[in-house]
Design an enzyme around this catalytic site. Structure first.
Site, PDB file in Angstrom:
ATOM      1  N   MET A  43     -24.078  -4.720  20.820  1.00  0.00           N
ATOM      2  CA  MET A  43     -23.903  -6.173  20.918  1.00  0.00           C
ATOM      3  C   MET A  43     -24.913  -6.723  21.916  1.00  0.00           C
ATOM      4  SD  MET A  43     -19.745  -6.678  20.841  1.00  0.00           S
ATOM      5  CE  MET A  43     -19.386  -5.318  21.960  1.00  0.00           C
ATOM      6  N   ALA A  44     -25.673  -7.724  21.458  1.00  0.00           N
ATOM      7  CA  ALA A  44     -26.740  -8.298  22.274  1.00  0.00           C
ATOM      8  C   ALA A  44     -26.188  -8.866  23.569  1.00  0.00           C
ATOM      9  CB  ALA A  44     -27.467  -9.389  21.492  1.00  0.00           C
ATOM     10  N   CYS A  89     -27.249  -7.639  11.500  1.00  0.00           N
ATOM     11  CA  CYS A  89     -27.264  -8.839  12.333  1.00  0.00           C
ATOM     12  C   CYS A  89     -27.398 -10.092  11.469  1.00  0.00           C
ATOM     13  CB  CYS A  89     -28.410  -8.771  13.333  1.00  0.00           C
ATOM     14  SG  CYS A  89     -28.472 -10.184  14.456  1.00  0.00           S
ATOM     15  N   HIS A 104     -19.823  -3.266   8.244  1.00  0.00           N
ATOM     16  CA  HIS A 104     -19.011  -4.411   8.685  1.00  0.00           C
ATOM     17  C   HIS A 104     -18.560  -5.123   7.420  1.00  0.00           C
ATOM     18  CE1 HIS A 104     -18.638  -8.129  11.539  1.00  0.00           C
ATOM     19  NE2 HIS A 104     -17.669  -8.084  10.643  1.00  0.00           N
ATOM     20  N   ASN A 161     -16.061  -1.195  10.274  1.00  0.00           N
ATOM     21  CA  ASN A 161     -16.244  -2.154  11.358  1.00  0.00           C
ATOM     22  C   ASN A 161     -15.708  -3.506  10.901  1.00  0.00           C
ATOM     23  OD1 ASN A 161     -18.986  -4.057  12.593  1.00  0.00           O
ATOM     24  ND2 ASN A 161     -17.313  -3.307  13.848  1.00  0.00           N
ATOM     25  N   ASP A 186     -12.686  -6.573  12.675  1.00  0.00           N
ATOM     26  CA  ASP A 186     -11.291  -6.918  12.954  1.00  0.00           C
ATOM     27  C   ASP A 186     -10.484  -5.760  13.541  1.00  0.00           C
ATOM     28  OD1 ASP A 186     -11.972  -9.362  11.979  1.00  0.00           O
ATOM     29  OD2 ASP A 186     -10.807  -9.230  10.127  1.00  0.00           O
ATOM     30  N   GLY A 234     -16.539  -3.641  18.039  1.00  0.00           N
ATOM     31  CA  GLY A 234     -17.439  -4.604  18.658  1.00  0.00           C
ATOM     32  C   GLY A 234     -16.678  -5.612  19.490  1.00  0.00           C
TER      33      GLY A 234
END
Length: 379
Positions: free
Chosen positions: A24-25, A110, A180, A212, A214, A236
């Site tokens: 995560m950025a 992303c 995701h 990935n 929730d 995340g």
């Protein structure tokens, strides 16, 4: 969970329990990874922030700091973002030849506009030949290092790519895939499609598939594995302001019982340690505390903290100031009911910014070159 999950194999690395911290950025830097590892007892896999291949090859100063790992981090995991196969290949060979990491993950998930407008992130798998070329360069350049990838379902409901991308990944020697369960158009809104994770697992039985989306609690992670048959989970936003979630995950998967939820006093101790670690990593206490500000609301979610105090804590610029503010709270508050839900970005976007003509032909990759590479890391 009726039985303990099987260990996750990422090349030569065994991840048990099969739990991965999502890149995560601005979040999963070395200090945050340290906190998560401490709570997990060193179990799990913790991936760096997104590293841009062009910036890495050019040895950008910020990028070189972002790929610094603590001596206790094993394996060292780097996530790379790239659009140009040649540049991705150079970056991967640099990592392998200079022993900069033990595992490479590739970002095809992303959804932010500055990435997708270049044809990168979640936009890229639509161009099947380009995806194949990047994976081929990465796997061939990595030598003995395992290469994995993280992706979304597709660009939107009309342009779903995850099954084709999964098959290409298997054919090109990718070690594992994380999916995701949202499209790029969904961003972080709505509900993650766990059925897609199950479909991908059935479609590519040759390699591990990680789910990935929730996972807000350890119970969510267990449920995802039971419902989808996936081989592991990637967490995340669920750990934002909650690095102890990794301790909960280890306990759930090892069947040792859930740890007691922290009081606000215990949360405040973690907040001060997080801010301290950031200052030590950056080399400047004030800058570390300033960087920590974005975490304040996540840590305090659900607790009875007045709006004025929340604002005050979110503009602190020294550890003393942060400690003083936290000391004025009712620190004996128990963990609040309902605080395990969504945190971080939760809104959808419904529009994906793409290069002109991107959706006309999934096999036309003309116009994509090294010029499309981002020049900064961290997302």
């Amino acid at each position: 969970m009726p039985s303990l999950p099987q260990p996750l194999s990422i090349g030569p690395h065994t991840v048990q329990p099969p739990v991965v911290l999502a890149p995560m950025a601005g979040i999963t830097n070395a200090p945050f990874r340290t906190l998560c590892r401490e709570f997990s007892g060193g179990k799990g896999l913790f991936v760096s922030e997104m590293i841009t291949t062009r910036a890495l090859v050019e040895r950008n100063e910020k990028t070189m700091q972002l790929i610094h790992f603590d001596a206790t981090e094993k394996p060292r995991s780097i996530q790379l973002y790239g659009v140009d196969p040649a540049t991705v290949g150079k970056a991967v060979r640099m990592i392998a030849e200079e022993d900069l990491a033990d595992h490479i993950d590739l970002n095809f998930g992303c959804p932010v506009p500055k990435v997708t407008r270049k044809g990168g992130g979640s936009a890229l798998p639509y161009k099947r030949p380009l995806l194949r070329a990047i994976l081929r360069e990465a796997v061939s350049g990595a030598g003995d290092l395992p290469v994995t990838m993280k992706m979304r379902k597709g660009i939107n409901d009309e342009h779903i790519t995850f099954l084709d991308a999964g098959r290409i990944a298997v054919e090109e020697g990718v070690t594992a895939i994380a999916l995701h369960g949202r499209t790029a158009a969904q961003h972080y809104g709505g509900t993650a499609d766990w059925d897609a994770i199950a479909r991908l697992k059935e479609h590519v039985p040759e390699i591990p598939v990680l789910g990935n989306g929730d996972i807000w609690s350890a119970a969510d992670a267990v449920r995802m594995m039971n419902e989808t048959g996936c081989d592991g989970v990637v967490v995340g936003r669920g750990c934002l302001g909650r690095p102890w979630l990794f301790g909960d995950l280890v306990a759930a998967f090892e069947g040792t019982g859930a740890p007691k939820a922290p009081t606000l006093r215990e949360v405040s101790t973690v907040m001060l340690r997080h801010a301290t670690l950031l200052g030590e990593w950056i080399g400047d206490e004030a800058r570390g505390v300033i960087d920590f500000r974005k975490h304040v609301a996540w840590y305090l979610k659900g607790f009875a903290v007045g709006s004025e105090m929340r604002k005050r804590l979110a503009i602190t610029s020294s550890l003393a100031e942060l400690e003083d503010g936290l000391g004025e709270l009712d620190l004996d508050q128990p963990w609040p009911a309902g605080a395990d839900g969504p945190r971080g970005r939760t809104s959808g976007n419904n529009r994906v910014v793409l290069p002109d003509g991107w959706l006309k032909d999934p096999y036309d990759c003309a116009g994509i070159s090294e010029d499309a590479e981002l020049d900064t890391s961290g997302g």
